[in-house]
Design an enzyme around this catalytic site. Sequence first.
Site, short mmCIF file in Angstrom:
data_model
loop_
_atom_site.label_atom_id
_atom_site.label_comp_id
_atom_site.label_asym_id
_atom_site.label_seq_id
_atom_site.Cartn_x
_atom_site.Cartn_y
_atom_site.Cartn_z
N ASP A 171 17.32 9.69 -7.93
CA ASP A 171 18.75 9.91 -7.64
C ASP A 171 19.08 9.87 -6.16
O ASP A 171 20.03 10.54 -5.71
CB ASP A 171 19.22 11.24 -8.26
CG ASP A 171 19.30 11.18 -9.77
OD1 ASP A 171 19.36 10.07 -10.32
OD2 ASP A 171 19.29 12.26 -10.41
N HIS A 205 -9.04 11.56 0.37
CA HIS A 205 -8.17 10.39 0.50
C HIS A 205 -6.90 10.72 1.27
O HIS A 205 -6.07 9.84 1.51
CB HIS A 205 -7.84 9.88 -0.91
CG HIS A 205 -7.26 8.50 -0.95
ND1 HIS A 205 -6.02 8.23 -1.46
CD2 HIS A 205 -7.76 7.32 -0.52
CE1 HIS A 205 -5.78 6.93 -1.36
NE2 HIS A 205 -6.81 6.36 -0.79
N HIS A 247 0.81 -1.22 0.00
CA HIS A 247 0.00 0.00 0.00
C HIS A 247 0.85 1.27 0.00
O HIS A 247 0.31 2.38 0.05
CB HIS A 247 -0.93 -0.02 1.23
CG HIS A 247 -2.09 0.92 1.14
ND1 HIS A 247 -2.25 2.01 1.98
CD2 HIS A 247 -3.14 0.95 0.29
CE1 HIS A 247 -3.36 2.65 1.67
NE2 HIS A 247 -3.92 2.04 0.65
N ASP A 307 -0.46 20.05 17.68
CA ASP A 307 -0.02 21.31 18.31
C ASP A 307 0.74 22.22 17.34
O ASP A 307 1.68 22.93 17.74
CB ASP A 307 0.86 21.01 19.53
CG ASP A 307 0.05 20.46 20.70
OD1 ASP A 307 -1.19 20.45 20.60
OD2 ASP A 307 0.65 20.03 21.69
N LYS A 367 -4.24 11.30 4.10
CA LYS A 367 -3.98 10.72 5.43
C LYS A 367 -2.96 11.63 6.12
O LYS A 367 -1.79 11.67 5.74
CB LYS A 367 -3.41 9.31 5.33
CG LYS A 367 -4.27 8.33 4.49
CD LYS A 367 -3.76 8.22 3.09
CE LYS A 367 -4.25 7.02 2.30
NZ LYS A 367 -5.63 6.71 2.28
N LYS A 425 3.13 4.41 -1.32
CA LYS A 425 3.22 5.26 -2.51
C LYS A 425 4.51 6.07 -2.38
O LYS A 425 4.57 7.03 -1.61
CB LYS A 425 2.03 6.22 -2.63
CG LYS A 425 0.69 5.53 -2.88
CD LYS A 425 -0.06 5.32 -1.61
CE LYS A 425 -1.45 4.74 -1.89
NZ LYS A 425 -2.10 4.26 -0.67
#
Length: 486
Positions: free
Chosen positions: A231, A404, A224, A411, A406, A226
């Site tokens: 380089d 979508h 899952h 603080d 996350k 991404k």
Amino acid sequence: MTTFYTVLSWLLVLGYWLLIAGVTLRVLMIRRSVPSAMAWLLVIYILPLVGIVAYLLFGELHLGKRRAERAKEMWPSTATWLGELKNCQSIFATHISPVSEPLFQLCAHRHGVPAVRGNHLQLLTTSESTIKSLIHDIELAEHSIEMVFYIWQSGGQVDNVAEALMAAARRGVHCRVMLDSAGSMHFFRTPYPELMKSAGIELVEALKVNVLRVFLRRMDLRQHRKIAIIDNNIAYTGSMNMVDPRFFKQGAGVGQWIDLMARIQGPAATMLGLIYACDWEIETGKRQLPQAPDTSMLPFEEEDGHTVQVIASGPGFPEEMIHQALLTAVYSARKRLIMTTPYLVPSDDLLHAICTAAQRGVDVNIIVPKKNDSLMVGWASRSFFSELLEAGVKIHQFGGGLLHTKSVLVDDQLSLVGTVNLDIRSLWLNFEVTVTVDDRTFAEDLACVQEDYIARSTRLNPEEWATRPMWNRIIERLFYFFSPLL
């Protein structure tokens, strides 16, 4: 003859109950949360045979014998690499803010490496800006490009990424792409895989779905992450799959997907490269650890700026790392906590931590999409709203598409951005990644994004929620029962 059938029927009954007893013992012997164990036991007893098969398929975390052996074998060399990295003292942070210190201490002890400084970070709030920036960096790549995505779907701007990647491979850049088999199923049926391979790209279909091996490896275990790394110095990570939202899941009725990605330049890119190297070795058996970062040039020289810790989870990585990190971050909050997630099915511990934060006076805000692409998860999420609202948590339902993103902001100082949903699958099952950033400027940028989400959302009214129809409550409780399994 009658006696034979009688004996046969009794043997079948005895065999079935012995099977039930064996699976029950296995459920009880494996360390797991009590709600999860109870849910599985009820499924096994309520749904004869079907429940047993479901448990054998999805009840335990089977990486598979070959991948498990690779995961075990890779750690000595990985530990050696991390030990050598510690000689590069200039990249490690010497000052951590009080709100970030508990989380960074946890990560340093469990991952074996402290947080790194000298990074330059940029938030990318649209798929268009992300793809445009990524293509620009691909075109400037000199040595290597590495990518891993859960979903790669051809069409629209994504095809421009594929073309830029193939052009880079043709001019001699070493390109490796790893895509999840289930998430990118449609992509592997297009001409692009062969075109990429012909251009010189190493393309791997991760965690292949194979019906013949369903009992040897858990089939819903997914890659899952991404991540894109250029380089060994520039990296991208966040919630966005390699898709053009104008063409992705348009028939789901939830609108375009809204994502957030971070572009990272500096030593943290190398840490993401190490995670990629581990994933590549687990999947292919080939070892290719990244080079140590170039400490002669740090993109961001301020001692206190853009301090980053990278957290990886999944089979072969420290157990419950993401879950512990989230709990630590929530308990560190003293003034404000903002969380965005498309799927809200928290563990009991995480739910308790969030409610406790609100009850001790922290301004807690959770932003979720108003419409969800998963019916079961949508109803299960609603089952947690009452307890959250009673504790004083503000719940905002985003109406501008499927949110979508996350992210977690603590603080206005500590930021978490990555691939992790607040559900059981992300917390304990899938291969996930999160970058944690100790920097007020970056936190201010993240706060602007989250406040924009809130402005485009409708806040859930506790009084109105308390008067929802009884049939809604029944469905919510039904799916709440299955929440440990989602």
